[in-house]
Design an enzyme around this catalytic site. Structure first.
Site, PDB file in Angstrom:
ATOM      1  N   PRO A  94      45.658  88.352  24.067  1.00 55.30           N
ATOM      2  CG  PRO A  94      45.407  90.259  25.415  1.00 55.30           C
ATOM      3  CD  PRO A  94      45.583  89.819  24.000  1.00 55.30           C
ATOM      4  CD  GLU A 121      43.249 100.794  22.956  1.00 49.75           C
ATOM      5  OE1 GLU A 121      42.753 100.083  23.855  1.00 49.75           O
ATOM      6  OE2 GLU A 121      44.258 101.503  23.121  1.00 49.75           O
ATOM      7  NE  ARG A 159      64.508  75.180  25.900  1.00 45.91           N
ATOM      8  CZ  ARG A 159      65.752  75.075  26.329  1.00 45.91           C
ATOM      9  NH1 ARG A 159      66.642  75.981  26.012  1.00 45.91           N
ATOM     10  NH2 ARG A 159      66.111  74.074  27.086  1.00 45.91           N
ATOM     11  CG  ASP A 174      64.290  63.745  29.571  1.00 44.96           C
ATOM     12  OD1 ASP A 174      63.900  64.027  28.435  1.00 44.96           O
ATOM     13  OD2 ASP A 174      65.149  62.884  29.818  1.00 44.96           O
TER      14      ASP A 174
HETATM   15  N1  4HQ Z   1      48.541  91.764  23.738  1.00 44.14           N
HETATM   16  N2  4HQ Z   1      49.701  87.388  25.023  1.00 44.14           N
HETATM   17  C1  4HQ Z   1      48.707  92.565  21.394  1.00 44.14           C
HETATM   18  C2  4HQ Z   1      48.880  90.916  24.797  1.00 44.14           C
HETATM   19  C3  4HQ Z   1      49.236  89.499  24.586  1.00 44.14           C
HETATM   20  C4  4HQ Z   1      49.364  88.539  25.609  1.00 44.14           C
HETATM   21  C5  4HQ Z   1      47.917  93.022  24.093  1.00 44.14           C
HETATM   22  C6  4HQ Z   1      48.646  91.418  22.333  1.00 44.14           C
HETATM   23  C7  4HQ Z   1      47.929  94.077  23.045  1.00 44.14           C
HETATM   24  C8  4HQ Z   1      47.719  94.676  20.755  1.00 44.14           C
HETATM   25  N3  4HQ Z   1      49.522  88.877  23.453  1.00 44.14           N
HETATM   26  N4  4HQ Z   1      47.706  93.575  21.718  1.00 44.14           N
HETATM   27  N5  4HQ Z   1      49.166  88.699  26.899  1.00 44.14           N
HETATM   28  O1  4HQ Z   1      48.820  91.333  25.923  1.00 44.14           O
HETATM   29  O2  4HQ Z   1      49.800  87.596  23.714  1.00 44.14           O
END
Ligand code: 4HQ
Length: 252
Positions: A94, A121, A159, A174
């Site tokens: 994230p 975590e 894609r 497009d």
């Molecule tokens: N993660 N976009 C992996 C995500 C996430 C997201 C949370 C990634 C937990 C361990 N990854 N960890 N949103 O929520 O890519």
């Protein structure tokens, strides 16, 4: 293009990778996806991949050594397809740059990739610091692991590989290519719950249909994603007719 995935849940990938467009791209050899169990790079009896966080607090953290061995091991099995001479390494997180159409195209041009899917975590920061080129997020919400984001990325990438999407489909693409949302779609039957198909789509007048779709794409974008119309590169790619229509809409 070759994509290598590192995960402690390799079994999550197989059915998806066998299916539909991605499945066909892999069958044709245009796309190669290798899914690897991170535990294959552990060295203890229990094949452990996590430990307690320094500083305390809840949850577990993925330990660095298996990741470093895995990423370096897979990077060595390299391709001539990358400018760097090794795969581009992406951590799904994230904290990453948000995945969008531009980012997908950019990554499709990177050659071979290694996708790191964390759990718990998260992963010891030193993995990011030493063997990750880029973090990518699929959106601002918290998932339990990077596996679904990796699949989202693989599908979107597939894609963009020449030869994966058929010509008819690429006309549809497009729509995002010009930065707007798609126009509405209709198929039989001609009336559903009293709602008829727009007449022009039955007219056989292909120029008129093209214009209708261009204007509906514009209308949908203005209604649902007005932020897209603030981008200069999107406005620059409008047709004359779309630009005129937008002008009109913005004056009312
Ligand atoms: N993660 N976009 C992996 C995500 C996430 C997201 C949370 C990634 C937990 C361990 N990854 N960890 N949103 O929520 O890519």
């Amino acid at each position: 293009m070759r994509v290598q995935v590192l995960t402690i849940f390799p079994e999550l990938f197989a059915p998806f990778l066998r299916t539909s467009l991605v499945g066909r791209a892999i069958e044709k050899g245009i796309l190669e996806v290798g899914v690897h169990d991170l535990r294959d790079w552990t060295e203890d009896r229990h094949r452990s991949v996590d430990d307690e966080p320094y500083g305390g607090g809840g949850g577990m953290v993925m330990t660095a050594p298996p990741w470093l061995r895995a990423v370096r091991g897979l990077s060595g099995e390299t391709s001539g397809e990358n400018p760097e001479g090794r795969p581009w390494r992406i951590l799904l997180s994230p904290q990453g740059a948000r995945l969008d159409d531009a980012k997908v195209r950019e990554l499709a041009g990177r050659g071979d990739l290694i996708l790191l899917c964390g759990r718990y975590e998260g992963i010891d920061e030193r993995v990011r610091a030493t063997v990750v080129d880029e973090e990518v997020s699929i959106g601002d919400y918290v998932l339990s692991g990077g596996e679904l984001p990796a699949l989202v990325l693989i599908e979107a990438l597939s894609r963009q590989i020449p030869g994966v999407v058929q010509l008819a489909d690429s006309v549809e693409q497009d729509s995002f290519r010009n930065g707007l949302l798609d126009h509405p779609h209709y198929t039989r039957p001609p009336v559903v719950e009293g709602l008829a198909v727009p007449e022009v789509l039955l007219s056989g007048n292909h120029a008129a249909i093209r214009r209708w779709r261009d204007l509906e794409a514009l209308r949908a974008t203005r209604e649902k994603r007005p932020d897209l119309l603030e981008r200069p590169e999107v406005r620059a790619r409008l047709t004359k007719e779309q630009a005129r229509a937008l002008d009109e809409m913005e004056r009312t």
